[in-house]
Design an enzyme around this catalytic site. Structure first.
Site, PDB file in Angstrom:
ATOM      1  N   ASP A   9      68.722   5.562 -30.448  1.00 43.61           N
ATOM      2  CA  ASP A   9      70.173   5.172 -29.868  1.00 43.61           C
ATOM      3  C   ASP A   9      70.508   5.607 -28.397  1.00 43.61           C
ATOM      4  O   ASP A   9      70.452   6.819 -28.013  1.00 43.61           O
ATOM      5  CB  ASP A   9      71.608   5.915 -30.730  1.00 43.61           C
ATOM      6  CG  ASP A   9      72.707   5.314 -30.675  1.00 43.61           C
ATOM      7  OD1 ASP A   9      72.848   4.324 -29.832  1.00 43.61           O
ATOM      8  OD2 ASP A   9      73.510   5.746 -31.544  1.00 43.61           O
ATOM      9  N   ASP A 103      71.531  -1.541 -27.856  1.00 46.18           N
ATOM     10  CA  ASP A 103      71.175  -0.086 -27.449  1.00 46.18           C
ATOM     11  C   ASP A 103      70.769   0.760 -28.477  1.00 46.18           C
ATOM     12  O   ASP A 103      70.714   1.858 -28.345  1.00 46.18           O
ATOM     13  CB  ASP A 103      72.396   0.552 -26.927  1.00 46.18           C
ATOM     14  CG  ASP A 103      73.698   0.597 -27.826  1.00 46.18           C
ATOM     15  OD1 ASP A 103      73.567  -0.323 -28.586  1.00 46.18           O
ATOM     16  OD2 ASP A 103      74.373   1.413 -27.557  1.00 46.18           O
ATOM     17  N   GLU A 104      70.142   0.081 -29.795  1.00 47.01           N
ATOM     18  CA  GLU A 104      69.695   0.862 -30.634  1.00 47.01           C
ATOM     19  C   GLU A 104      68.761   0.158 -31.690  1.00 47.01           C
ATOM     20  O   GLU A 104      68.948  -1.154 -31.689  1.00 47.01           O
ATOM     21  CB  GLU A 104      71.095   1.539 -31.469  1.00 47.01           C
ATOM     22  CG  GLU A 104      71.863   0.606 -32.281  1.00 47.01           C
ATOM     23  CD  GLU A 104      72.620   1.535 -33.328  1.00 47.01           C
ATOM     24  OE1 GLU A 104      72.531   2.210 -34.023  1.00 47.01           O
ATOM     25  OE2 GLU A 104      73.916   1.203 -33.280  1.00 47.01           O
TER      26      GLU A 104
END
Length: 367
Positions: A9, A103-104
């Protein structure tokens, strides 16, 4: 074989990119979004979060909390470019990569391309490579299933690494506040607290049938999570045709906060329909009809399958904020649709996917 799952993350992704590219913003409270009267915060730096600022907050309120807050207009083309760099790093280790957003992502490294035995060592390498290539930090969680890996990645943010091995999982879960359980939002947490369920230990005392009675079928998920059991695979492929939903508003919308609230409801409905049909795609389209009946659409194609409420809402929010005159016109109708016409797989050909119908998700402001 015990699985080895990593959840990566990125730390305050959008805001961190802006601070990286603009040295004068470093160490200062930064909000990505429009700072005008009807603006909204799309993302906030850690410095801004100390003032209680979070995503989807009205810009006026954010400025009241932090008068010296720096607003930066989003650059989604840059965010996508950096996201692609990061995903390529993941693929150096395994093809079993399941992106949840820009983003993860989850990674299954039980068997990996480099033959590294330790998942923790892989997580450390990935974090270092991300920093070397992007100058951004990421937090990583390592465990034997997705539920625990995701919790672990949030445990020591920012720039953290936390491992939950099988032999320590039971004790860890028993101490864990129910608010930290994946899929338990504020409303569900409040209901659980009213029932005397405040920790994983409390949750573990309830029978599965009783949890289903109070929370619906997701109660079964909570029952197994409380015991550290989550058999969901890291899914990398699953595609069909198109699916959409839209809403015509009783009264025209002109405040961005109201538009985001409507987008949230539409995203949830689209997620429910997609989950019911086991339909996932790579393109999300936003449809807006203004009060003067002008119709516009904005689309975004990603290199992963869109299959969660969070993914739909975050991509939809990105598209909404990219509409240039959204602050100047009243909105009569809004809709979202998923599609991927170039690749269609019949229901008989689709692999079985194990998934859970979470009705609540905590927002990304905790990242």
């Amino acid at each position: 074989m015990i699985r080895k799952i990593i959840h990566i993350d990125m730390d305050a992704f959008y805001a961190s990119i802006e601070q990286r590219d603009n040295p004068e913003y470093r160490g200062k409270p930064v909000a990505v979004g429009y700072g005008g009267k009807r603006g909204v915060v799309a993302a906030a730096s850690y410095e801004a979060r100390r003032y209680g600022i979070h995503s989807a907050m009205a810009s006026v309120i954010a400025l009241q909390k932090c008068p010296h807050l720096i607003f930066v207009m989003p650059r989604f083309d840059i965010y996508r470019e950096v996201s692609h760099q990061i995903m390529q790093i993941f693929l150096e280790y395994t093809d079993k990569v399941e992106p949840l957003s820009l983003d993860e992502a989850f990674l299954d490294v039980t068997v990996n391309k480099k033959g590294i035995h330790s998942a923790t060592a892989i997580a450390k390498e990935i974090k270092q490579k991300i920093y070397n290539r992007t100058r951004l930090t990421a937090s990583a969680g390592v465990s034997y299933n997705k539920f625990l890996a995701k919790i672990a990645s949030d445990y020591r943010k920012p720039n953290g690494l936390f491992v939950i091995p099988p032999e320590k999982a039971e004790a860890f879960i028993e101490r864990l506040p129910v608010e930290r359980f994946f899929g338990v939002g504020k409303v569900t947490a409040a209901r659980m607290n009213e029932m005397g369920i405040k920790t994983g230990y409390d949750l573990k005392q309830w029978a599965e049938t009783d949890l289903v009675k109070h929370f619906g079928k997701v109660g079964s998920v909570y029952y197994w999570f409380a015991r550290g059991i989550d058999d969901r695979e890291v899914e990398s492929e699953h595609i069909r045709k198109s699916l959409g939903t839209e809403e015509t508003f009783p009264e025209d919308i002109y405040e961005m906060v109201d538009a985001l609230r409507a987008l949230d409801e539409i995203s949830e409905e689209l997620y429910r329909r997609a989950e019911k049909r086991k339909f996932f795609a790579k393109t999300l389209t936003l449809k807006i009809k203004y009060a003067d009946f002008t119709l516009i659409t904005r689309s975004r194609t990603v290199d992963y399958l869109i299959k969660t409420y969070h993914q739909i809402f975050e991509l939809g929010k990105e598209l909404l904020l990219s509409v240039e005159d959204i602050q100047e016109k009243k909105i009569r109708l809004m809709g979202l649709s998923l599609r991927n016409p170039e690749m269609e797989i019949s229901r008989e050909e689709q692999p079985l996917q194990l998934s859970f119908d979470f009705k609540e998700f905590d927002d990304s402001s905790s990242k």
